[in-house]
Design an enzyme around this catalytic site. Structure first.
Site: not given
Ligand code: ADP
Length: 402
Positions: A7, A90, A180, A241, A385
């Site tokens: 990732n 990922r 996600h 963000r 993940e």
């Protein structure tokens, strides 16, 4: 089957090596950080963490070091890189170029640069990792792209259509994609296990609250709506963000500041969100500490964050006609009882209640944080993940070999 999951971020590369025979077992994991700056790499084996300060000028150098650590005979993790059966990457936004999870081949590799505009913080670095794997492992080792967007492919049109003129929508493939996905899917599956009920019977609202944040409505195990739309800056506000924004504000700023679009994009990705309100952060721990010390701006940031998440929960409660459970995950969702309490405060008329003692004691581990017998169960569940990516990589390799 030995699967390495990677990732990559702009200056980091997280890795996890699995033995996927039977129950998945983590053989080793770690993180290369400060790539292109100086370099620091960790390796954790059987709970023991080691740190190496070798310089990491490039992502390929980081990958070379990771392979060297994993194949060091003194550690007995891998005898040889030829033991690796595949690599799972990922990949944030499969978008329209790549579609969904897939093994990398020549055609897919050519599509990857087309994804960079959409996820500038992620996909260019995934590309570097893919090329490093091809260079150092050989093209015969299968590599999978596991996309954040894939789980959300089940959204109905009413949820994913963006009401812009058709020509623009079609030219730029503008719609809600969602992110996600592997995390939302993983915690949904874990919640079903904890509830001892089949996932296809459950309606869930999952809140992934980390560096990036998104909330997803899951109906009978399938994503039917999610807060991030076309890119990873939409939805709830995050550390830096912006989250959802009245589009007129962007037009107004561009016009009145005479600003280039790239400059505004930088503001919306890196200089907005909770840090812009709090004046500290973006790490939520810093913002919570400042709020606890009486900093009014930090208190505003925490309240805004909780309120915006709560509004999504309300919206998805309506979209699903009620939920069986709400799940919190990722760095903030797993570790901050204060944010969980702030989000769920005043939702008792929806049957959403919190057990204060359970909430306070649940940090970094899976647990129920609502009282027994409450109409809506609430859980905090650590996400994984990497495990989802490893499983999907195995599935794609087996499909190709079938
Ligand atoms: P990502 O993988 O998206 O970078 P993580 O899921 O690791 O993010 O979450 C990172 C965020 O989690 C940090 O910015 C920090 O704000 C938050 N976080 C981590 N631990 C805690 C904690 N104990 N309390 C509050 N927030 C935390």
């Amino acid at each position: 089957m030995k699967i390495l999951v990677l990732n990559a971020g702009s200056t980091s590369m997280k890795y996890c090596l699995y033995d996927m025979g039977g129950e998945a077992k983590v053989l080793a994991k770690g993180l290369s950080e400060r790539i292109g700056i100086d370099g620091r790499t960790s390796l954790t084996v059987d709970g023991e963490k080691m740190v190496f300060d070798d310089p990491l000028p490039t992502h390929e150098a980081a990958f070379r070091l990771i392979l060297a650590l994993l194949t060091d005979p003194a550690r007995n993790i891998l005898m040889d890189i030829r033991e690796l059966n595949g690599v799972g990457h990922r990949f944030a936004h499969g978008g329209w170029h790549i579609g969904g999870n897939t093994l990398v081949n020549g055609e897919i590799r050519r599509y990857i640069p087309g994804c960079h505009d959409l996820t500038p913080l992620q996909s260019p670095y995934a590309e570097l990792c893919i090329d490093a794997c091809t260079a150092l492992l050989g093209a015969h080792v299968p590599q999978a792209l596991v996309c954040d967007t894939s789980f959300h492919a089940t959204m109905p049109k009413r949820a994913y259509l963006t009401p812009l003129p058709k020509d623009l929508r079609e030219k730029y493939h503008i719609r809600r994609y969602g992110f996600h996905g592997t995390s939302h899917q993983y915690v949904a599956e874990q919640a079903a296990l904890l509830m001892n009920r089949p996932l296809p019977e459950l309606n869930l609202i999952t809140c992934h609250l980390g560096g990036g944040c998104s909330v997803t409505a899951i109906e009978k195990g399938r994503s039917v709506d999610t807060s991030m739309e076309y890119s990873g800056i939409s939805g709830v506000p995050m550390g830096t963000r912006i989250g959802d924004l009245d589009p007129h504000i962007q037009c107004y700023i561009l016009e009145h500041e005479g600003m280039a679009p790239a400059e505004l994009q930088d503001i919306l990705y890196h200089r907005s969100g909770l840090r812009a309100i709090a004046g500290v952060g973006p790490d939520l721990r810093e913002i919570e500490a400042a709020a606890a010390a009486g900093n009014e701006d930090a208190k505003d940031a925490v309240e805004l964050f909780c309120y915006r998440i709560k509004k999504y929960i309300g919206a998805y409660f309506a979209a699903l006609n009620g939920a069986d459970a709400i799940v919190f995950t990722a760095g903030i969702g797993e570790n901050s009882p204060g944010i969980r309490a702030g989000v769920l405060e005043g939702l008792d008329r929806l049957g959403i209640l919190l057990d204060t003692a359970r909430n306070e004691s649940c940090r970094g581990k899976a647990g129920k944080i609502s009282p027994d017998g409450a109409p809506v169960a609430v859980y905090a569940i650590p996400t994984d993940e990497e495990l989802m990516i490893a499983r999907e990589t195995v599935r794609l390799i087996q499909m190709q070999n079938a």
